[in-house]
Write a protein that holds these residues in place. Structure first.
Motif: not given
Ligand code: SF4
Length: 378
Positions: A23-36, A62-66, A83-91
């Protein structure tokens, strides 16, 4: 509830230590492209990897701000990911690591039921009716509420939203102002209305499995607040007898419970409040104080660990945990992240445009009443 396909053995047959490393390796690889995101009720081994922890709505905000985060991995349950999908940007794409992580309360109010019972109820009540839905509900239910002039609420702001919805109505004076259908948690609805001064006689449980909710026309006419017959399977496990047992012990236990508990339990407790309120209150309490907490066990255990200068325990002697949220574990988190790192989006939760629009209307009506609060960042 959607079905989760079994995971390959490269996940199911690995030790927790190996899964953590991967998980740590995958998270590092994704960097700021992922928010958990990790909900307060999530187990510690998953929370360890969360970028933010909090309740469902605050996490979605908070997810919508990232804006850099292409992927939002929501370690919660299905309605939270919606709810996260509703509040975040379409992309931004929202992923739920295990599709079977649902919410028994949200499942107690199906959109087909709501659409089926609404016309007759509107006809019977003899006054304008506003639907209010707790955020613990499907996107379709939120959209219905938005389309019919209502709003969402959380356990933190239910009082404000209910007051807004009951415009012109006065407790103890039947026949004045607007009426409310509160979905899906009867306990949050009842506890909130009672705290606002509404007598129990002006509330009625609306059972969607019975004709017109099981209510006569006369009962409808004198009811101001209709409480959908739903509940949280975790919070209904807290009982008055547990409080009475603690009151007989020599330690001066303070009882603090979530308003999803029954009215009887809330009446006997010293304090009633949302998850955030419980965390704030226990954290700010003087050293040496004793707290018995009526909410989900993972949160209570974490509170106990973080407040070692106090005694903190669950109000119940049994395991009151959210078993559906518990389905999100290291295996599923690892599987979701490794797929994202390899460019494959699995378990995407996407709300269709029409539902998204009206659900957003219901959420925005609530947010207009209550400004957003900060969430805790780890
Ligand atoms: S604790 Fe209750 S309301 Fe919250 S997600 Fe679990 S079942 Fe749903």
């Amino acid at each position: 509830m959607p079905l989760q396909a079994p995971l390959p053995s490269e996940y199911t047959e690995r030790s927790d230590a190996e899964l953590r490393d991967r998980i740590s390796v995958a998270k590092e690889k994704l960097g700021r492209r992922v928010c958990i995101l990790g909900h307060h009720y999530q187990q510690d081994e998953v929370i360890e990897f969360a970028d933010y922890t909090g309740d469902s709505l605050k996490l979605s905000q908070r997810a919508a701000e990232q804006r850099d985060a292409e992927y939002i991995v929501f370690c919660g349950v299905h309605f939270m990911a919606e709810s996260a999908d509703i509040l975040t940007a379409p992309e931004q794409q929202v992923v739920l690591p295990d599709l079977s992580a649902g919410c028994s309360m949200a499942d107690m109010a199906h959109i087909d039921q709501l659409e089926g019972v609404w016309p007759l109820l509107v006809e019977q009540v003899g006054a304008p009716l506003t639907p209010i839905t707790y955020v613990n509900s499907s996107a379709a239910v939120k959209a219905f509420v938005g389309r019919h002039g209502g709003a969402c609420c959380t356990s933190s702001n239910a009082k404000l939203v209910l007051e807004w919805a009951l415009q012109g109505a006065t407790p103890g004076r039947p026949g004045t102002g607007r009426k409310v259908l509160f979905v899906p948690d009867q306990h949050l609805g009842r506890n909130t209305a009672y705290a606002l001064g509404w007598p129990l006689e002006q509330m009625a449980v609306f059972d969607p499995h019975q004709y017109n909710g099981g209510l006569s026309a006369e009962r409808c006419a004198r009811t101001q607040i209709f409480l959908w017959k739903g509940h949280c399977s975790v919070h209904q496990l807290f009982k008055v007898e547990q409080i009475e047992t603690l009151r007989r012990q020599p330690e001066p236990w303070r009882i603090i419970v979530h308003p999803e508990c029954t009215w009887e339990v809330c009446q006997q407790a010293d304090e009633v409040g949302s998850t955030e309120y419980i965390i704030r209150t226990v954290t700010a309490a003087p050293p040496g104080t004793c707290w018995a907490v009526g909410t989900e066990l993972h949160l209570v255990n974490r509170l106990a660990q973080q407040n070692r200068d106090k005694r903190v325990r669950s109000l119940a002697g049994m395991q009151c945990l959210c078993s559906t949220m518990y389905r999100i574990d290291l295996k599923h988190l690892c599987w979701a992240l490794e797929n994202l790192a390899a460019g494959r989006v699995v378990n995407r939760i996407a709300v269709d445009a029409e539902t998204r629009h009206w659900a957003r209307v219901a959420l925005d009506r609530m947010l207009a009443l209550v400004p957003a609060q900060p969430v805790s960042a780890r």
